[in-house]
Design a protein around this motif. Sequence first.
Motif, PDB file in Angstrom:
ATOM      1  N   LEU A 149      -2.281  -2.774   4.130  1.00 47.14           N
ATOM      2  CA  LEU A 149      -1.463  -3.991   4.049  1.00 47.14           C
ATOM      3  C   LEU A 149      -0.350  -3.818   3.019  1.00 47.14           C
ATOM      4  N   GLN A 150      -0.706  -3.238   1.882  1.00 52.76           N
ATOM      5  CA  GLN A 150       0.311  -3.022   0.845  1.00 52.76           C
ATOM      6  C   GLN A 150       1.371  -2.036   1.316  1.00 52.76           C
ATOM      7  N   ALA A 153       3.698  -3.789   3.712  1.00 54.64           N
ATOM      8  CA  ALA A 153       4.615  -4.722   3.057  1.00 54.64           C
ATOM      9  C   ALA A 153       5.779  -3.990   2.399  1.00 54.64           C
TER      10      ALA A 153
ATOM     11  N   ALA B 112       8.623 -12.538   2.837  1.00 53.93           N
ATOM     12  CA  ALA B 112       7.580 -13.481   3.243  1.00 53.93           C
ATOM     13  C   ALA B 112       7.444 -13.533   4.765  1.00 53.93           C
ATOM     14  N   ARG B 114       7.833 -11.034   6.822  1.00 44.04           N
ATOM     15  CA  ARG B 114       7.020  -9.883   7.220  1.00 44.04           C
ATOM     16  C   ARG B 114       5.544 -10.134   6.894  1.00 44.04           C
ATOM     17  N   ASP B 115       5.290 -10.723   5.737  1.00 48.84           N
ATOM     18  CA  ASP B 115       3.902 -11.027   5.355  1.00 48.84           C
ATOM     19  C   ASP B 115       3.241 -11.931   6.398  1.00 48.84           C
ATOM     20  N   ARG B 116       3.986 -12.923   6.868  1.00 52.76           N
ATOM     21  CA  ARG B 116       3.422 -13.847   7.872  1.00 52.76           C
ATOM     22  C   ARG B 116       3.159 -13.123   9.186  1.00 52.76           C
ATOM     23  N   LEU B 118       2.573  -9.940   9.597  1.00 53.24           N
ATOM     24  CA  LEU B 118       1.441  -9.038   9.396  1.00 53.24           C
ATOM     25  C   LEU B 118       0.123  -9.808   9.412  1.00 53.24           C
ATOM     26  N   ALA B 119       0.116 -10.975   8.767  1.00 53.94           N
ATOM     27  CA  ALA B 119      -1.104 -11.792   8.751  1.00 53.94           C
ATOM     28  C   ALA B 119      -1.492 -12.198  10.168  1.00 53.94           C
TER      29      ALA B 119
END
Lengths: 178, 149
Positions: A149-150, A153, B112, B114-116, B118-119
């Motif tokens: 995950l890191q 990101a 953020a 991309r974070d969403r 990925l989640a």
Amino acid sequence: MVLTCPVAMGRTTRQDVSSELSRRGLLRAGVLLALGGAAAPLAGCGLLDRDGQPPQPDPLAPLLNESLQLAAGLRATVDVHPDLADRLLPLAESHEAHAAELARLTGVATAPATPTVSPSGSPTAGPTDRSAAMAALRESERVGRESALQACAAAPAERVALLGSVAAARATHVEALR
Amino acid sequence: MSRRIATTGSATALADALTAEYAAIWAYGPVGVRLSGAEREAAVEAEAAHRARRDALVVQLSTGGGSVPPDRPGYAMPFPVTDRASALRLAVQVEERTAAFWRATLPVSTGAERDRALAALVEYAVRATRWRRSAEITPLTVPFPGRPG
């Protein structure tokens, strides 16, 4: 409409099974190259590294190494508990497929130059207790999920899709090992 | 790549993800009625997750000035849902398909956003694995969740 698109369920898995032997051979070759590569900077010291800057390893090298460790841990557990083969070998094959893709993305020359077996993933020292072995594998996958995950990101756009799949796969492994 | 092109690519990928979420919500209707007990609860929970992402996407796309694709009255299903087994199989496909659309937004998103994305990819992949377990599909996982075949 969206749902009518073909879904590749199972197809890649069959390919993975059929190419397992060749990929494992490839990975072993990659590991040997990586280990051999560790000696190269010593031999070339003073000739090429005039400014004292060692070549930068690819940022994904640790993730590739981790994929190989996770696969090794799963296969070692199957050696001790052969009845878990059906559950664990597909997960090991997935990690090996990830390693092959990551090696392709980063280039063999930038493969990790560290031993691929860490104390936590030692193929010869897996717990003999079945539930302890499963718990250890689950924890390794959870740690692996976080590092993927890191990496996702922080990755440039051209790498982020593969890393997203690696992170998602490791997350599904945590679930599959319950 | 200019910022404008990147933004356009992002809007297109997010609009596609929104259409996938519409279809997922729609599909969980027939899926839910064929399930019972814990499986029905899981379907309700899954549908709620798709609704939450749909709502967030509608807000994001409309405030960003992009076009918001409309929902449709219905979506073609890959096979008829007639019993528990076919409902579980469709649930697997729904999660794997929507995961693929979120994966496709990753290269055109940063921070953020991309974070969403990925989640969503991770959550739907894990949900697909849970449905595979219910459906007794082996293996429980795929090597590259969300990757086009």
